[in-house]
Design a protein around this motif. Structure first.
Motif, short mmCIF file in Angstrom:
data_model
loop_
_atom_site.label_atom_id
_atom_site.label_comp_id
_atom_site.label_asym_id
_atom_site.label_seq_id
_atom_site.Cartn_x
_atom_site.Cartn_y
_atom_site.Cartn_z
N UNK A 186 0.82 -1.20 0.00
CA UNK A 186 0.00 0.00 0.00
C UNK A 186 0.86 1.27 0.00
N UNK A 187 1.93 1.26 0.78
CA UNK A 187 2.80 2.44 0.88
C UNK A 187 3.80 2.52 -0.28
N UNK A 188 4.23 1.36 -0.75
CA UNK A 188 5.23 1.33 -1.84
C UNK A 188 4.77 0.33 -2.89
N UNK A 189 3.68 0.64 -3.58
CA UNK A 189 3.09 -0.33 -4.51
C UNK A 189 3.97 -0.58 -5.72
N UNK A 190 3.85 -1.80 -6.27
CA UNK A 190 4.50 -2.09 -7.54
C UNK A 190 3.83 -1.21 -8.59
N UNK A 191 4.54 -0.86 -9.69
CA UNK A 191 4.07 0.18 -10.62
C UNK A 191 2.65 -0.02 -11.14
#
Length: 431
Positions: A186-191
């Motif tokens: 959620x904070x660092x989603x895949x592209x």
């Protein structure tokens, strides 16, 4: 009150709930004696928390059911008891089934998270998780199969709690995420996830192999599925949700239904090249159809594939994968004139319908390039394929042509084996 016989006191106490019973136990020694009856507290444990043994929420033994109730109440008094009971029963069903039928998956289920861990995740997210989701994660913190969001080998990839399917080179197998990966995605989603800025979506489950994500909208508690937030999302059909919006319990309803389908035998564990996994191809009526012709039994079922790529590019195309299982039954169990010890498939003929209109009529040699040989009472031959529909419902049916014996050495005239209509439809719950 002191003059009432003990039997009358018991009748009064039995008609109350746990909180009132604890209060009545303060009236006098006699009332305390009745209100401390462990059989009474075992009923309260079952009634309020679906607990049938004297253990605390961590599985530690308690000296009595009264103590058991106190421990459970202390652990979950901040939540509605109805949600706690449902979540416990849901996980009991899933854990019992996996421990019996698929212990490898049961071993991947992580212990529940505590309140501090859940609060920390909410703090980092910047918004609150729905209460039913919090309670679910108190009992089980997802699966420990994932490393850097996806399993690192074939064995782990197949251990998705929420099962999957395979056709041609396409594979999907869905794992329930632990809180730490929910936070990371959620904070660092895949592209290609591209969660909307400022939204309260979290990813709660992902597929190994092909991208398939289940999103929970924490603002209204609804679930969605797709292969990226930019692509068309499908609301999971969750009955009663519109009548219970305040509960935000779509995820709980989803897992409850999945547990029921496992328990009822709708889904089962399949083995392919020594790799076991939960197959989402239904195995019971009405979602699975069966026909027997001259001792050859053919079963068929289908699963909707919501994450398939073309679903984004063409909203009028719905992808379904279907599974066909065929076997030659023991002949003594079949009332027939023809006696077969073996037979081999030579051709297929499919009729595909969308909303009862024929959209395709296909005939060809073999199935997926194979000509299965069936032996009496032998192994089942299974194959999967797929079909597009321009509508969200339809069917596929037809027949197979077999020859007795082998294609290279027929033992009689060829015969046709019916394939009963296999329903192709978007289900209420999508897994």
């Amino acid at each position: 009150m002191e003059e009432l016989p003990g039997s009358i006191v018991r009748i009064i106490v039995v008609k109350t709930d746990a909180k009132v019973t604890a209060t009545l136990g303060c009236v006098s020694k006699q009332w305390r004696c009745v209100a401390s009856d462990d059989l009474l507290w075992s009923r309260f444990c079952s009634q309020d928390f679906a607990v049938s043994t004297a253990v605390d929420p961590l599985g530690n033994p308690c000296s009595s059911f009264k103590e058991t109730y106190e421990k459970w109440y202390a652990a979950f008094d901040m939540y509605p008891s109805s949600i706690v009971k449902r979540a416990k029963q849901c996980w009991d069903t899933i854990k019992n089934w996996t421990s019996i039928h698929f212990p490898e998956v049961a071993d991947t289920l992580a212990p529940g998270a505590n309140e501090e861990q859940i609060n920390k995740v909410e703090e980092d997210l910047g918004f609150q998780l729905p209460v039913p989701m919090r309670v679910l994660y108190r009992f089980c913190n997802g699966q420990n199969t994932l490393k850097h969001h996806f399993p690192q080998n074939e064995q782990l990839a197949s251990l998705g709690l929420l099962g999957g399917y395979e056709f041609y080179e396409y594979k999907a197998n869905v794992h329930l995420l632990p809180l730490q990966y929910i936070l990371q995605l959620t904070k660092h989603p895949v592209p290609y996830l591209k969660l909307p800025i400022g939204s309260e979506y979290v990813v709660v489950a992902v597929s190994s192999y092909r991208p398939k994500f289940f999103y929970l909208n924490c603002s209204d508690g609804q679930l969605y599925v797709g292969n990226g937030m930019e692509q068309k999302q499908l609301v999971l059909r969750v009955p009663n949700l519109l009548d219970n919006m305040d509960q935000k319990d779509a995820m709980l309803l989803w897992l409850e239904e999945y547990g029921r389908m496992l328990q009822d035998g709708m889904f089962s564990v399949h083995k392919d090249d020594n790799i076991r996994s939960i197959s989402l191809f239904p195995e019971k009526e009405p979602l699975c159809t069966k026909a027997v012709t001259d001792g050859v039994q053919v079963c068929g079922s289908a699963v909707f594939v919501p994450e398939y790529e073309d679903f984004r590019r063409n909203e009028d195309k719905y992808m379904f994968s279907y599974s066909v299982r065929m076997r030659l039954l023991h002949q003594e169990k079949i009332s027939q004139k023809r006696i077969l010890s073996s037979c081999q498939l030579s051709r297929r003929h499919w009729i595909i319908r969308a909303n009862n209109n024929v959209i395709d009529d296909v005939a060809g040699e073999g199935v997926i390039g194979k000509y299965p040989l069936l032996q009496e009472g032998g192994d089942e031959f299974v194959y999967e394929s797929c079909s597009y529909l321009p509508t969200s419902s339809g069917s596929i049916e037809g027949y197979f042509t077999f020859v007795p014996g082998r294609l290279s050495k027929p033992d009689g005239p060829e015969f046709t084996v019916r394939v009963a209509p296999i329903p192709l439809q978007i289900p209420q719950y999508i897994f």
